[in-house]
Write a protein that holds these residues in place. Structure first.
Motif, PDB file in Angstrom:
ATOM      1  N   GLU A  82       9.282   4.069  13.981  1.00 57.34           N
ATOM      2  CA  GLU A  82       8.068   4.784  14.383  1.00 57.34           C
ATOM      3  C   GLU A  82       7.690   5.860  13.381  1.00 57.34           C
ATOM      4  OE1 GLU A  82       9.882   2.741  17.768  1.00 57.34           O
ATOM      5  OE2 GLU A  82      10.704   4.087  16.266  1.00 57.34           O
ATOM      6  N   ILE A  85       6.041   4.091  10.390  1.00 58.75           N
ATOM      7  CA  ILE A  85       4.679   3.671  10.725  1.00 58.75           C
ATOM      8  C   ILE A  85       3.746   4.883  10.759  1.00 58.75           C
ATOM      9  CG2 ILE A  85       3.215   2.655  12.523  1.00 58.75           C
ATOM     10  CD1 ILE A  85       5.662   0.814  13.130  1.00 58.75           C
ATOM     11  N   TYR A 119       2.844  -2.647  16.871  1.00 61.61           N
ATOM     12  CA  TYR A 119       2.945  -1.871  15.627  1.00 61.61           C
ATOM     13  C   TYR A 119       2.285  -2.635  14.478  1.00 61.61           C
ATOM     14  CZ  TYR A 119       6.498   1.060  17.942  1.00 61.61           C
ATOM     15  OH  TYR A 119       7.173   1.905  18.782  1.00 61.61           O
ATOM     16  N   LEU A 146       3.975   7.036  18.588  1.00 65.77           N
ATOM     17  CA  LEU A 146       4.814   7.007  17.389  1.00 65.77           C
ATOM     18  C   LEU A 146       5.489   8.352  17.166  1.00 65.77           C
ATOM     19  CD1 LEU A 146       2.348   5.113  15.053  1.00 65.77           C
ATOM     20  CD2 LEU A 146       4.466   4.204  16.053  1.00 65.77           C
TER      21      LEU A 146
END
Length: 173
Positions: A82, A85, A119, A146
């Motif tokens: 996370e 990302i 995602y 996230l």
């Protein structure tokens, strides 16, 4: 900013013709092939290419500057997926570059996990929308965001947290 560099950090313009799209894809492919296997080094290089400081990237990712510094440091730290990302979104990286950075961090967005599918959708379609929009999208879809905003004085990790308020960056101490 050079057009090639712009395509690393922004959505390909909708008005781009097929020749421009092919050139962009070729350049992005060449760039990703030349990326090293060192996550921290690539993060630092991409952050600097984007013209971001650790503090400004923190504001765009809701990740503390200390964490960004640790990830860029010589000490090998595997970031959470996370976090990677969120960094890709904060830098507005081209999806192919994002996927390569995710791979370098030791992850794959294969369909084997339901959250990985969403995602992947964010990386492919909404990466230019910003972390707040992406977090709201995830929450509305029933997933955890996230990154989270830290509450003032909630922990030492949250001493500095950036929030976007009507287009202005406000730092809470």
């Amino acid at each position: 900013m050079d057009t090639r560099k712009e395509t690393m950090f922004n959505k390909v313009p909708e008005y781009a013709n097929i020749v421009e799209v092919i050139e962009i894809n070729s350049w992005v492919s060449e760039y990703t092939q030349n990326m090293t296997n060192n996550f921290g080094e690539e993060l630092r290089k991409l952050r600097k290419l984007a013209g971001e400081s650790q503090v400004s990237l923190s504001a765009k990712t809701l990740i503390t500057p200390d964490t960004i510094g640790r990830l860029e440091g010589r000490i090998t730290v595997q970031p959470q997926l996370e976090t990677v990302i969120a960094i890709c979104i904060g830098l507005r990286l081209n999806p192919a570059i994002s996927k390569q950075l995710i791979k370098i961090a030791g992850y794959s967005l294969s369909a084997s996990c339901e959250s990985y599918g969403i995602y992947s959708l964010i990386i492919d379609r909404y990466y230019y929308k910003g972390i707040m929009w992406c977090n709201d999208f995830l929450i509305e879809a029933g997933y955890a965001p996230l990154t989270r905003r830290c509450e003032k004085d909630s922990s030492s990790e949250c001493k500095v947290r950036s929030l976007f308020v009507t287009g202005l960056i406000v730092f809470l101490i």
